[in-house]
Scaffold this active site. Structure first.
Site, PDB file in Angstrom:
ATOM      1  N   CYS A   1       0.761  -3.930  -8.488  1.00  9.03           N
ATOM      2  CA  CYS A   1       1.310  -3.938  -9.838  1.00  9.03           C
ATOM      3  C   CYS A   1       0.656  -4.940 -10.769  1.00  9.03           C
ATOM      4  CB  CYS A   1       2.796  -4.258  -9.752  1.00  9.03           C
ATOM      5  SG  CYS A   1       3.114  -5.828  -8.945  1.00  9.03           S
TER       6      CYS A   1
HETATM    7  C1  LIG Z   1       3.702  -5.046  -4.231  1.00  6.31           C
HETATM    8  S1  LIG Z   1       2.959  -5.387  -2.689  1.00  6.31           S
HETATM    9  C2  LIG Z   1       3.938  -4.366  -1.651  1.00  6.31           C
HETATM   10  C3  LIG Z   1       5.090  -5.059  -1.017  1.00  6.31           C
HETATM   11  C4  LIG Z   1       5.820  -4.261   0.012  1.00  6.31           C
HETATM   12  N1  LIG Z   1       6.205  -2.954  -0.465  1.00  6.31           N
HETATM   13  C5  LIG Z   1       7.070  -4.996   0.465  1.00  6.31           C
HETATM   14  O1  LIG Z   1       8.171  -4.581   0.117  1.00  6.31           O
HETATM   15  O2  LIG Z   1       6.936  -6.016   1.163  1.00  6.31           O
HETATM   16  C6  LIG Z   1       1.448  -4.488  -2.747  1.00  6.31           C
HETATM   17  C7  LIG Z   1       0.671  -4.531  -1.462  1.00  6.31           C
HETATM   18  O3  LIG Z   1      -0.476  -3.690  -1.609  1.00  6.31           O
HETATM   19  C8  LIG Z   1      -1.489  -4.219  -0.767  1.00  6.31           C
HETATM   20  N2  LIG Z   1      -2.757  -3.624  -1.213  1.00  6.31           N
HETATM   21  C9  LIG Z   1      -3.440  -3.864  -2.356  1.00  6.31           C
HETATM   22  N3  LIG Z   1      -4.540  -3.106  -2.409  1.00  6.31           N
HETATM   23  C10 LIG Z   1      -4.578  -2.369  -1.271  1.00  6.31           C
HETATM   24  C11 LIG Z   1      -5.470  -1.402  -0.739  1.00  6.31           C
HETATM   25  N4  LIG Z   1      -6.565  -1.040  -1.418  1.00  6.31           N
HETATM   26  N5  LIG Z   1      -5.198  -0.858   0.465  1.00  6.31           N
HETATM   27  C12 LIG Z   1      -4.096  -1.229   1.152  1.00  6.31           C
HETATM   28  N6  LIG Z   1      -3.198  -2.130   0.695  1.00  6.31           N
HETATM   29  C13 LIG Z   1      -3.435  -2.703  -0.499  1.00  6.31           C
HETATM   30  C14 LIG Z   1      -1.355  -5.721  -0.958  1.00  6.31           C
HETATM   31  O4  LIG Z   1      -1.925  -6.402   0.136  1.00  6.31           O
HETATM   32  C15 LIG Z   1       0.161  -5.901  -1.054  1.00  6.31           C
HETATM   33  O5  LIG Z   1       0.705  -6.242   0.192  1.00  6.31           O
END
Ligand SMILES: C[S@@+](CC[C@H](N)C(=O)[O-])C[C@H]1O[C@@H](n2cnc3c(N)ncnc32)[C@H](O)[C@@H]1O
Length: 347
Positions: free
Chosen positions: A85
């Site tokens: 986000c």
């Molecule tokens: C808003 S957080 C999600 C949190 C999770 N839903 C929770 O409730 O704990 C977004 C996540 O997306 C992951 N992320 C970002 N880019 C990514 C990618 N290209 N592939 C996989 N994960 C990714 C980040 O590491 C982060 O943990």
């Protein structure tokens, strides 16, 4: 009842996943197990996935979602994901909000790609409030349109975590998609909990942290903050009798010169411990974080979806699965926004 199988993208340390499966206790209340099981979970951050794997029976894969081979995913009925986000956040003004033009803002397309190909019965996507206005209001209808084009009836609502028993004023957009119209007709966003069941910061502050010198800001930092506080709205001291302001991944670098929420003990300023931050996010005390550094813990916690809020959403989805629809949920007549094709003609 056979459990609904869930695939989780961007699972982080598992706040959303914990809420979906339930079976935990928080501030003396039991959040019963829900008829969902996680069968697939992916995140590209090796530290939050370590936390995840310390807490869930199903193990998360460290992987970039863009590298997922859709045909290799196991069978699942629901896709969930809090897609990144940062590029939609109001606080992301420097660099400016790029929304869907930013590489991270494009990651929701990975959810769309999987939905198109696998057509699970439901999906739930989560994001910050800023997504509603990003790119001068153009990004959100475009995102919804992509989900609809993938074959889904889509609704969205801005939920306030403190309305559901989380001691935090965290606002998040929850998008829910239904492959079947019957499920869509049965679904209502969760009702707010009774006032007596709401929580405030004072419910989660730990007395022992008031004696931990490492959590207090130095006299120099306090003097610097006081010199600019009026003008800059710094040193945001939280009240114990209200839900806390939103905590973010930035908590790892919390400073009195930022707008991060802080706390006062007598006349001294302190930050929250990572366990207090986890409690503010409604993680149960049984959730293990300590296999990674404090900074990594704060980051994973600040990024998470509050499990208790997600638990309520999962409960609402269950009403679609059960054949009869309980009367009590029918009184939440607050507008559920179904995306309007007129809005989409903007593109
Ligand atoms: C808003 S957080 C999600 C949190 C999770 N839903 C929770 O409730 O704990 C977004 C996540 O997306 C992951 N992320 C970002 N880019 C990514 C990618 N290209 N592939 C996989 N994960 C990714 C980040 O590491 C982060 O943990």
């Amino acid at each position: 009842m056979e459990k609904i199988k869930v695939a989780s993208l961007f699972c982080g340390c598992g706040g959303m996943d914990l809420g979906v499966i339930g079976g935990f206790s928080y501030l003396g209340k039991e959040y019963v197990e829900n008829p969902f099981e996680i069968v697939y979970a992916v995140d590209n951050d090796e530290y939050c996935t370590k936390i995840y794997n310390d807490n869930f029976r199903h193990k998360c894969i460290v992987k970039d979602v863009r590298d997922i081979v859709v045909d290799d995913m196991p069978q699942f009925d629901m896709l969930i994901g809090g897609f990144p986000c940062q590029s939609f956040s109001i606080s992301a003004q420097n660099p400016p909000r790029l929304g869907y033009k930013d590489e991270r803002g494009m990651l929701f397309f990975e959810m769309v790609k999987i939905l198109r190909k696998r057509q699970p019965r439901f999906f739930v996507a989560e994001n910050v409030k800023g997504i509603l206005s990003a790119n001068k209001g153009k990004a959100f209808p475009m995102i919804i349109n992509e989900f609809m084009e993938a074959g889904y009836t889509v609704v969205h609502k801005l939920l306030l975590a403190s309305d559901y028993g989380v001691p935090q004023k965290r606002e998040r957009v929850i998008i829910v998609g239904f492959r079947n119209k019957e499920d869509f007709y049965k679904f209502h966003y969760p009702l707010k909990v009774k006032t007596s069941e709401r929580k405030v910061l004072g419910n989660v502050i730990m007395e022992e942290c008031n004696h931990d010198e490492s959590l207090f800001f130095s006299e120099k930092a306090v003097a610097g903050m006081l010199a600019v506080r009026e003008k800059m709205n710094k040193g945001r001291v939280m009240s114990l009798t209200e839900p806390c302001n939103t905590i973010s991944a930035h908590l790892a670098k919390v400073s009195l010169n930022s707008t991060d929420p802080v706390f006062m003990v007598g006349d001294r300023y302190r930050r929250f411990s990572s366990r207090e931050a986890a409690r503010i996010q409604s993680f149960p005390d049984s959730f293990i974080f300590d296999s990674v550094s404090q900074n990594r813990q704060y980051k994973a916690i600040g990024n998470a979806v509050p499990p208790v809020m997600m638990w309520h959403i999962a409960k609402s989805l269950q009403f679609c699965i059960k054949s009869s629809y309980p009367e009590t949920n029918a009184i939440d007549s607050k507008p559920v926004t179904v995306c309007n094709p007129v809005q989409l003609s903007l593109f």
